[in-house]
Design an enzyme around this catalytic site. Sequence first.
Site, PDB file in Angstrom:
ATOM      1  N   ILE A  42       0.859  -1.185   0.000  1.00 48.64           N
ATOM      2  CA  ILE A  42       0.000   0.000   0.000  1.00 48.64           C
ATOM      3  C   ILE A  42       0.891   1.230   0.000  1.00 48.64           C
ATOM      4  CG2 ILE A  42      -0.233  -0.152   2.535  1.00 48.64           C
ATOM      5  CD1 ILE A  42      -2.924   1.294   2.233  1.00 48.64           C
ATOM      6  N   ILE A  50       4.907  -1.257   2.850  1.00 46.20           N
ATOM      7  CA  ILE A  50       4.596   0.148   2.601  1.00 46.20           C
ATOM      8  C   ILE A  50       5.355   0.634   1.368  1.00 46.20           C
ATOM      9  CG2 ILE A  50       4.503   2.458   3.582  1.00 46.20           C
ATOM     10  CD1 ILE A  50       2.826   0.315   5.112  1.00 46.20           C
ATOM     11  N   LYS A  51       4.605   1.201   0.424  1.00 44.37           N
ATOM     12  CA  LYS A  51       5.221   1.703  -0.810  1.00 44.37           C
ATOM     13  C   LYS A  51       5.660   3.151  -0.624  1.00 44.37           C
ATOM     14  CE  LYS A  51       3.590   0.521  -4.964  1.00 44.37           C
ATOM     15  NZ  LYS A  51       2.602   0.306  -6.055  1.00 44.37           N
ATOM     16  N   ILE A  52       6.916   3.383  -0.941  1.00 50.72           N
ATOM     17  CA  ILE A  52       7.503   4.720  -0.854  1.00 50.72           C
ATOM     18  C   ILE A  52       8.143   5.026  -2.202  1.00 50.72           C
ATOM     19  CG2 ILE A  52       9.327   6.104   0.232  1.00 50.72           C
ATOM     20  CD1 ILE A  52       8.887   4.493   2.798  1.00 50.72           C
TER      21      ILE A  52
END
EC number: 2.2.1.2
Length: 381
Positions: free
Chosen positions: A109, A140-142
């Site tokens: 996400i 976690i998408k960064i």
Amino acid sequence: MAINHLLEIKEYGQSIWMDNLSRDIIQSGELKNLVENQGICGITSNPAIFEKAIANNVIYDADIEAGVRAGLPTYKIYESLIFADIRNACDILRPVYEASNKLDGYVSIEVPPTIAHDTQATINEARRYYQEIGRENVMIKIPGTEAGLPAVEQVIAEGINVNVTLLFSVQSYINTIWAYIRGLEKRLAEGKDISQIASVASFFLSRIDINIDGKIDAKLARGVDDISLEAKLMVVKGKVAIANAKIAYQEYKKIIESDQWQALAAKGAKVQRLLWASTSTKDPNYSDVMYVDELIGPDTVNTLPPATITACADHCEVANRVETGVAEAYQLIESLKDPDINIDINAVMDELLIEGINKFVQPFQSLMNSLEGKVKLLSPV
């Protein structure tokens, strides 16, 4: 019985994830079937995927109405919807997570795309998402922006799984894997376990070819008198993304052979796998599985939209090709500097990163607007 090539790919060390998520596929049992029977072992999502899932779908209306009754602002209602879907998808993939020793089984996400250039805001949101979703197998998408990479380093040090997204250039990938390594080193220096953390580096493909093919088509449209020049241009079409990815994989191999990485591996660190993203073919003249066939190999992930999953299961040609044609890949990228071709690949990559952030900001804002409309409709007068 026909061979399911998705399962065959797994034997070559590549994991197939799905680039799609909606409440429909969770509630219908489709996602469970894909995971249990089709070899799908991870999920990636993004603001565009959530806009498509939520904007015109009544399946979310009861939860939106509940949020309105609770007096939640629109953004918090949005989060309640996507967090619920992410949790449910994580639960479906949990057996994969356990069986793979936490290599696969992740659901990605993305932090809000509006903070792509703000390091501290990215760190804060990554922490909050990880805590509020409350699933070990959330990733976690960064974005791999200049501001994003220090955030990657910090949240890896805190033990949060990270998918670094919107990588186009080989250099951006190199910067990403070193951010991951620094994060692990920082965590190790604090005496903490580094063996339970996973990370992928999402390296984008089709958007590169769309951009460069467009430049080549523009040159051809202006007219080319020399047949050999036309041939030069045509050789490059549809080839740059795969060549670029193969070079990135060579950089991966160099780095994991380094003493610096080996010291971390000895403490149980997992490699940061290259994840091939943007893998649906946009040009009908190209094979619909070309971004799968050409990049199968060890320690990689390929995230596929549903149509490409169906195509791949049916007619992928499975072989370890990520390490074939490497010399030709370097030559092809070098050929872009030829005065007759004259395409600045670094400028293309910079352009694609800006465009990539916008492609997530726009659907995010569009979804906020459509949710705001639903909130008004469902609010008591």
